[in-house]
Design an enzyme around this catalytic site. Sequence first.
Site, short mmCIF file in Angstrom:
data_model
loop_
_atom_site.label_atom_id
_atom_site.label_comp_id
_atom_site.label_asym_id
_atom_site.label_seq_id
_atom_site.Cartn_x
_atom_site.Cartn_y
_atom_site.Cartn_z
N LYS A 35 -11.39 -0.12 10.91
CA LYS A 35 -10.53 0.12 12.08
C LYS A 35 -11.44 0.22 13.29
O LYS A 35 -12.31 1.10 13.33
CB LYS A 35 -9.75 1.43 11.91
CG LYS A 35 -8.86 1.48 10.69
CD LYS A 35 -8.27 2.87 10.47
CE LYS A 35 -7.35 2.87 9.26
NZ LYS A 35 -6.89 4.20 8.88
N LYS A 61 1.03 5.50 0.10
CA LYS A 61 0.35 6.78 0.28
C LYS A 61 0.48 7.58 -1.01
O LYS A 61 1.49 7.48 -1.72
CB LYS A 61 0.96 7.54 1.47
CG LYS A 61 0.69 6.88 2.82
CD LYS A 61 -0.78 6.87 3.20
CE LYS A 61 -0.99 6.37 4.64
NZ LYS A 61 -2.43 6.28 4.98
N LYS A 89 0.86 -1.19 0.00
CA LYS A 89 0.00 0.00 0.00
C LYS A 89 0.89 1.23 0.00
O LYS A 89 1.83 1.32 0.79
CB LYS A 89 -0.89 -0.05 1.25
CG LYS A 89 -1.55 1.28 1.63
CD LYS A 89 -2.50 1.06 2.79
CE LYS A 89 -2.90 2.37 3.46
NZ LYS A 89 -3.92 2.16 4.51
#
Length: 379
Positions: free
Chosen positions: A264, A165, A163
Amino acid sequence: MAFTIDRVDVHQVAMPLLSPWRTSYGQDDSIHSLLVRVISGDLEAWGEATPFERPEYSSEWAHGGLDLLRSCLAPACVGIELATARNVRAPLDRYKGNHFAKAALETACWALEARLTGRSLRELLGGRRDAVEVGADFPVMDSFEELVAAIGGAVDEGFRRVKLKFRRGWDLPMLEVVRSHFPDLVVHVDCNNAFSLEDLDLLRGLDRFGLAMVEQPLHHDDLHHHAALARMIETPICLDESITTPARARLAVELGSCRWVNIKPGRVGGLAAAVEVHDILREAGIPCWVGGNLESAIGASIATAFGTLDNFSYPADIFPTDRLYREDLATPEVTFRRIDGVPHAIPDDASCARQPDPERLRRMSVGSATVTSGQLATT
Ligand code: MG
């Protein structure tokens, strides 16, 4: 098995990172987290949620969470008999929002219930997996060369997805370089709500890179434009910041705002709400994965137990201690196990109670409070 919370200790900590965590919204050099200890009789347990130092990832911030826990949330729960940890939502829900602060306390209650019943958190949550595959994440770096070297290291370590940013100035040319070195690697980007529909050309530009998904491209509060964008680009949209409650998860399903969701527990107010969001999305046929906020080993252990549920089908954002920190605030620290060469986080069994190392807690503490029987003492 019912229990009564006799005392709540709250700590705001600042955990210094090995290197800065740069995203579309800014840079963190240390991670500000909320640690909560609940005590019932002679049992105690710890929970954690990590809203960061400033209200940039969400509207919450760690010092505000400490203040709210001290003044409202902990006093609402102390002295109340709870049939299960799930029931702590009721006294907390009279206060609007502030999900990370609530989750710090709520997850401690789940950990306490686990100790009280002699069952693991995974068992309490209904998880069935023995291990949770994890991915590698990279923030904005100083150069593409540094990023390519970091991704190469992750591939060598066996990570199967990466992943990245993604922000203005660290966007499509960055992906060109990554794809030139790693044409077949499973890659996705996380925009942390940096863009709007006015950036449609840039977002359409993602489609040529064969990404697994684009995470939270648009405003955190905007499910409608995510649904519109989903009809205009081929890259699957994953929501993170937008999914703050079970009701918002239902709405995202109805609108067609996403094909993936990163859950989350801190963002939705704790584990009970997180399981509810997971179940809503499972029934809608939308797969999920476990997100993270660079928590200590306490939060990582909670995320790992949650990640054993059956609708998680993409590697989780759970990090080993040595990826982020020189030392973990809590013990035992986070390590991974390789299964067929692929790193996995292993859920704790019932005998494991993660807790802060007392000396490190003293050193990293920014502020703390204790609430007992409605009485408040600040340290
Ligand atoms: Mg994200």
